[in-house]
Enzyme design. Structure first.
Site, PDB file in Angstrom:
ATOM      1  N   GLU A 127       0.851  -1.174   0.000  1.00  0.00           N
ATOM      2  CA  GLU A 127       0.000   0.000   0.000  1.00  0.00           C
ATOM      3  C   GLU A 127       0.893   1.232   0.000  1.00  0.00           C
ATOM      4  O   GLU A 127       1.873   1.240   0.750  1.00  0.00           O
ATOM      5  CB  GLU A 127      -0.913   0.038   1.232  1.00  0.00           C
ATOM      6  CG  GLU A 127      -1.939   1.180   1.139  1.00  0.00           C
ATOM      7  CD  GLU A 127      -2.912   1.220   2.326  1.00  0.00           C
ATOM      8  OE1 GLU A 127      -2.776   0.411   3.250  1.00  0.00           O
ATOM      9  OE2 GLU A 127      -3.793   2.072   2.287  1.00  0.00           O
ATOM     10  N   GLU A 304      -5.772  -3.158  12.475  1.00  0.00           N
ATOM     11  CA  GLU A 304      -5.438  -3.963  11.294  1.00  0.00           C
ATOM     12  C   GLU A 304      -6.407  -5.136  11.162  1.00  0.00           C
ATOM     13  O   GLU A 304      -6.827  -5.474  10.061  1.00  0.00           O
ATOM     14  CB  GLU A 304      -3.994  -4.462  11.368  1.00  0.00           C
ATOM     15  CG  GLU A 304      -2.930  -3.376  11.557  1.00  0.00           C
ATOM     16  CD  GLU A 304      -3.058  -2.204  10.609  1.00  0.00           C
ATOM     17  OE1 GLU A 304      -3.535  -2.383   9.479  1.00  0.00           O
ATOM     18  OE2 GLU A 304      -2.692  -1.078  11.013  1.00  0.00           O
TER      19      GLU A 304
HETATM   20  N1  PHE Z   1      -3.112   0.844   5.801  1.00  0.00           N
HETATM   21  C1  PHE Z   1      -2.273   0.944   6.960  1.00  0.00           C
HETATM   22  C2  PHE Z   1      -3.194   1.179   8.130  1.00  0.00           C
HETATM   23  O1  PHE Z   1      -3.638   2.213   8.422  1.00  0.00           O
HETATM   24  C3  PHE Z   1      -1.310   2.059   6.939  1.00  0.00           C
HETATM   25  C4  PHE Z   1      -0.237   1.983   5.918  1.00  0.00           C
HETATM   26  C5  PHE Z   1      -0.318   2.752   4.792  1.00  0.00           C
HETATM   27  C6  PHE Z   1       0.866   1.183   6.110  1.00  0.00           C
HETATM   28  C7  PHE Z   1       0.675   2.739   3.838  1.00  0.00           C
HETATM   29  C8  PHE Z   1       1.867   1.176   5.194  1.00  0.00           C
HETATM   30  C9  PHE Z   1       1.784   1.957   4.056  1.00  0.00           C
HETATM   31  O2  PHE Z   1      -3.613   0.313   8.758  1.00  0.00           O
HETATM   32 ZN    ZN Z   2      -5.701   1.547   8.564  1.00  0.00          ZN
END
Ligand code: PHE
Ligand code: ZN
Length: 885
Positions: A127, A304
């Site tokens: 991500e 998460e």
């Molecule tokens: N999606 C993750 C979270 O908020 C955050 C994240 C974003 C981690 C981009 C890594 C890179 O739970």
């Molecule tokens: Zn998140």
């Protein structure tokens, strides 16, 4: 690095993908000096995207293309175009299969995006757009695919091979290598892909779901940290149960794994079935992690895990919708934490953070709506606005609809959109359809940036026995948004009589009173609510529980605030009254300092704190919160122009006065708490956490007396505490004290004892970086050479440089600009190593408009120096150029 100015991406340009990828078959051959990735993509024309066969444009960056075939026919160089970030080819027909092989270099990936190595293990972070650094792909969240992944590596170095979903096959090869194949039955976008290979140990447990399925739970870590996983596992099981009970959400795979890694840009990542965590957000042991760290682990594990539904099963159509998953999931984890711990204290902490940090973002050059409509670098939009303000927006929907209708809306959303990539509008539509509430105007919270102001005026008519509140809302201009339309602002409120009793609330036109606390939905620029049957002029309690992310103003006198502190039935507002009282008193001290007058503290603040401290019936956690003066950063946020030195002087003066006036009470409460700590074994439960926070804040006040007896108790606590919460607090008190010998001794002992524990050393760096004593910059510069420090580890950068620039205002904002120059140097160095961390580290410099003209010029000068420093990443370029615009 970019070679030309990065392009802006606009929401209005969104188009459905031309092609879909039904199946993704990946093979990774992991070697020490390179990795080979083979991808087989089973593709077809997207029927929803139009007719004809447009060119296929795959994303791909930093990939060395080794071979490419379509439907088993190898392509030659003339058959495709390969640029810096795309691979373009002409598909032969509606359905086809692409095979590609690429070489990548995880071993030299310092950006920690894509596939990289951390402490000897391979791991991924995809991500938002990291998958394109792994293989050529349609790297966008609305392309969802079924993934099968095979990975191979030398068995003795990488005995554990993991990916998403379920393990379906594994085997050994003759040359000492082994392999494993994982299959994820759920469709997912590439950003949720993950793999891990390393020498890892795990703890195992299991969870029986509400439908009676047993799920295997595993948390993996490097062998030396195996003893720090129990709290994370407990948190995971609590999260799974809570999501079933509160949201009706059940886990869907047979196995759920968490892996702790040391080098990670963010807190953690919700990859399907294989969450990857910054070790700071999952490891916890009483002797090495504070209570706050334990609570953070609980919250991040929950966050998460909750993404499995809010993010994975239902994902985002495009990255403009990021808050769809993040705002919702933060709201969910905040409610979880509130249920597990003290609800009021959790709310206080979240609001203090929001008002200090997110409000500053909303008032600065990077201000953007919860659903932005343009960005250059998506990594820059993992912001407090998307996360924390996004969560506030969800909380407001919850408040306006009520818990029951909100749950129905959430059920409908998950039912309707399971397996889809959707938008914030889809979420709102589900909430509207389930509740019958029209949220059309409410949606402005998604499109307008900036923090609304809400000014409230009261009028009492003693003859008619009516009491009215008039609300006037406005919102200051933000970049690209001069003019704002009125928001829907839910104001939870009550009215108190002269004895502190709550009055029954009946609005003009209503048949009867309806409770003593209710929510007024303010939706016009100016709006009046009139209460009837009000026999005497009441005192309003407004914005209970901080029911909307606004700056509310009501002309309370200090006596009224003291009254609310004692009598408000809403715990949050009792604290808030104390904060407002402190802010008024501190601002008066700032004025005195600026006029060069002798400082004199309003004795009412002392009186108020005395009664809080003396009241043994109050929850210790609340006492600790009430004793904490507003942070310097919050006082700065509230100022038109922040006078760093005056704010520091005022706050320190107030702390010394409190220490002097309330010494005996503080001493008594400290002793009682510490005695309980000495005689009860440590537990991270609410009651003990509360007691330790009271104990530690009491100690920090006592230490201002600088007496021998206080140094003795400090050293006693430092030496003999059986947990990090007490030990670190004592260390911080010594570090901020004038006792040079004791300070040096404690710092050395601590570092010697914990030198091999990276997470503890982070705390050691932070405590020193945050110390406001003179010479802060020089101390930080010296610590940069400490063997435990490295720019390559984001936790270290945050612990030392981040803590200094964000929490050490007096030293960072030195008038000679040396603090700014130091930060800019680090940003320039990090730009080449890790653009995401470089760009985040920049934040304090983007706030230059808040300061006096001399500091403004220095801060701008450093931003300009960064801009001119050479090849900037799109991350740093976007933040610097927008800050200077
Ligand atoms: N999606 C993750 C979270 O908020 C955050 C994240 C974003 C981690 C981009 C890594 C890179 O739970
Ligand atoms: Zn998140």
């Amino acid at each position: 690095m970019r070679s030309e100015q990065p392009k802006t991406v606009y929401l209005k340009d969104y188009r459905a993908p031309d092609y879909l990828i039904d199946e993704t078959h990946l093979t990774f051959e992991l070697f020490e000096d390179h990795t080979l990735v083979h991808a087989q993509l089973v593709m077809r024309r997207n029927p929803a995207a139009g007719s004809g066969l447009p060119p296929l444009v795959l994303d791909g960056q930093q990939l060395e293309l080794l071979s490419l075939a379509v439907d088993d026919v190898p392509l030659g160089e003339g058959d495709y175009q390969l640029g810096d970030s795309h691979l373009t080819l002409q598909p032969p027909r509606d359905e086809f299969v692409i095979d590609s092989s690429v070489r990548i270099h995880p071993e030299s990936n310092t950006a920690l995006e894509g596939l990289y190595k951390s402490s000897g293990m391979f791991c991924t972070q995809c991500e938002a757009e990291g998958f394109r650094k792994i293989t050529f792909y349609l790297d966008r969240p609305d392309v969802m695919s079924k993934f099968t992944t095979t990975l191979s590596a030398v068995q003795k170095d990488y005995p554990v091979l993991l990916s998403n979903g379920n393990p379906i096959a594994s085997g050994q090869e003759e040359d000492g290598r082994h392999w494993a194949t994982w299959q994820d039955p759920f469709m997912k976008p590439a950003y949720l892909f993950a793999l891990v290979a390393g020498d890892l140990w795990c703890i195992e447990d299991s969870f029986r779901t509400m439908s009676g399925r047993d799920v295997a739970l595993r948390i993996y870590v490097e062998p030396e940290n195996i003893g720090k996983l129990q709290h994370g596992m407990d948190s995971l099981k609590k999260s799974m149960k809570w999501d079933e009970e509160v949201y009706g959400r059940e886990y869907d795979l047979d196995i759920f794994m968490i892996v702790a890694v040391n080098d990670f840009n963010m807190g953690a990542m919700e990859n399907k079935g294989l969450n990857i965590f910054n070790s700071s957000c999952v490891l916890a042991h009483p002797e090495t992690a504070t209570d706050a760290a334990h609570q953070r682990v609980e919250a991040v594990v929950a966050h998460e895990y909750f993404h499995n539904w809010s993010g994975n099963r239902v994902t985002c159509r495009d990255w403009f919708q990021l808050s769809l998953k993040e705002g919702f999931t933060v709201f969910r984890d905040a409610e979880f934490s509130a249920d597990m711990n003290s609800r009021t204290v959790k709310r206080i902490e979240d609001v203090a953070f929001l008002r200090t940090q997110q409000f500053a973002e909303d008032g600065g050059p990077m201000a953007h709506p919860v659903r932005p409509d343009a960005y250059m670098e998506i990594s820059n939009f993992y912001t407090l606005t998307i996360y924390e303000k996004g969560a506030e927006v969800l909380r407001m929907i919850h408040t306006l609809l009520g818990a029951e209708a909100f749950r129905q809306g959430s059920d409908l959303y998950f039912d309707r959109h399971d397996g889809q990539a959707v938008t914030c509008d889809d979420f709102i539509k589900a909430m509207e359809d389930a509740s019958g509430v029209d949220l059309a105007q409410f949606k402005r919270w998604y499109t307008q940036s900036g923090t609304p102001r809400l000014a409230v005026e009261e009028a009492y008519d003693p003859v008619a026995h009516t009491y009215s509140l008039t609300f006037r809302q406005s919102c200051p201009p933000t970049p690209g948004q001069e003019h704002k339309e009125p928001f829907v602002i839910p104001v939870a409120m009550g009215l108190l009589d002269a004895h502190g009793n709550e009055l029954p609330l009946r609005l003009a036109g209503e048949d009867a009173a309806d409770g003593t606390s209710r929510v007024l939905a303010v939706s016009a620029a100016e709006q009046r609510f009139t209460f009837v049957d009000v026999a005497h002029k009441p005192l309003p309690s407004l914005l209970r529980g901080f029911s909307a992310p606004v700056k509310l103003s009501f002309p309370y006198s200090r006596d009224q605030l003291m009254f609310l502190m004692q009598h408000d039935s809403d715990g949050f507002n009792r604290w808030e009254a104390g904060q407002q009282l402190s802010v008024q008193v501190l601002q008066e001290l700032v004025d005195q300092h600026q006029r060069d007058e002798a400082l004199s503290l309003d004795p009412r603040l002392i009186a108020a704190l005395r009664s809080v401290l003396a009241d043994e019936s109050l929850d210790a956690a609340m006492v600790a919160e009430m004793l904490s003066l507003p942070a310097e950063a919050y006082l700065a946020e509230l100022s038109e122009v922040a006078d760093v030195d005056a704010i520091h002087a005022a706050r320190e003066f107030a702390r010394r006065e409190i220490s002097r006036e309330l010494f005996d009470l503080l001493w008594a409460r400290y002793q009682t708490c510490r005695e309980a700590s000495r005689t009860t074994p440590y537990a991270a439960d609410a009651a003990q956490i509360a007691r330790r926070s009271l104990q530690n804040i009491a100690l920090s006040y006592l230490a201002l007396a600088a007496s021998d007896e206080v140094v003795d108790v400090c050293e006693e606590q430092f030496e003999h505490a059986d947990n990090m919460t007490e030990r670190l607090a004592a260390l911080a008190v010594l570090v901020n004290s004038p006792f040079e010998a004791e300070k040096a001794n404690a710092l050395a002992k601590f570092a010697d004892y914990f030198k091999d524990d990276a997470l503890v050393m982070d705390q050691w760096f932070s405590v020193q970086a945050g110390s406001p004593l003179p010479g802060g910059l020089e101390r930080v510069e010296a610590l940069m050479h400490h063997p435990a420090f490295t720019l390559k580890n984001p936790n270290k950068v945050r612990a030392l440089i981040g803590a200094f620039a964000n929490q050490n205002h007096v030293n960072f904002h030195r008038l000679d600009g040396a603090g700014y120059r130091f930060l800019a140097d680090q940003v320039i160095a990090l730009n080449a190593l890790n653009p995401q961390i470089a760009s985040r580290l920049l934040t304090p410099l983007t706030r230059w408009r808040k300061f006096d003209s001399a500091r403004q010029a220095l801060m701008r000068g450093e931003l300009e120096r960064i801009l001119a420093s050479g090849e900037l990443s799109s991350d740093v370029f976007e933040v610097v150029s927008k800050s200077l615009a």
